[in-house]
Design an enzyme around this catalytic site. Sequence first.
Site, short mmCIF file in Angstrom:
data_model
loop_
_atom_site.label_atom_id
_atom_site.label_comp_id
_atom_site.label_asym_id
_atom_site.label_seq_id
_atom_site.Cartn_x
_atom_site.Cartn_y
_atom_site.Cartn_z
N ASP A 13 27.41 37.33 48.22
CA ASP A 13 27.25 38.18 47.05
C ASP A 13 26.06 39.10 47.29
OD1 ASP A 13 29.31 36.96 45.80
OD2 ASP A 13 28.12 35.82 44.37
N ASP A 132 42.45 36.68 41.30
CA ASP A 132 41.76 35.53 40.70
C ASP A 132 42.76 34.80 39.82
OD1 ASP A 132 39.42 36.27 41.93
OD2 ASP A 132 38.62 37.35 40.20
#
EC number: 4.3.2.10
Length: 252
Positions: A13, A132
Amino acid sequence: MNNFAKRIIPCLDVNNGRVVKGVNFVNLIDAGDPVEVAKIYNDSGADELCFLDITASFENRDTIVEVVRNVASELFIPLTVGGGIRKIDDISRLLEAGCDKVSINSAAIKNPNFIDEAAKKFGSQCIVVAIDAKKTDQGYHVFINGGRVDTKIDVFSWSKEVENRGCGEILLTSMDRDGTKSGFDNYLTGKVSKSLGIPVIASGGAGCMEHIRDTFLAGADAALAASIFHFGEIKIDDLKRYLRTQNIEVRL
């Protein structure tokens, strides 16, 4: 080496040009520096690297392009960048900076033609669609906005649609398993993988080497994970040696 070798992909990230969620390597001078972290993974046997740009503000979007430019010069494995990619221009800039693939998520749901346009302009091999997935009473649905919004779209039909629209790979995350370290959702991964002719990257739930073996046996072409690699719980070269003992083809 044949093209069927399974791939191991650490995911980082990146926020405002810095790696967040801590990376804990003994020989890392600055765990927040994407170039430092990328070099370590490059040298430790990762097959690819994935950056997820979680920068909230649009005015800082230029930072990820700079990060890619700096990292790409040090990296000899493919780099995929995802997060906030909404326009053809976003893809152009990232590819020009040296990234190999881009991952699109919410933008693909909001404008499915974006997949066709991107694949046509840059080639399917550059375009990853991130899905997702979360289990609901009605089956597996596609969620967007970081897993907060249920689109009510069926995961299996959507994965088929994005393949038909030209994406070259699917990054499939189980929102139910993400962060749990309880193993991948192998039913989900297996069902999507068996229905498609493009590679599927499994994500969400990796906690030990056996979990990664199991997702490969279920049909995943690649396994993506974050904390188990970042905190040194699993070393990639050890993982690959283990997978070899399980008769799973990997690049050593």
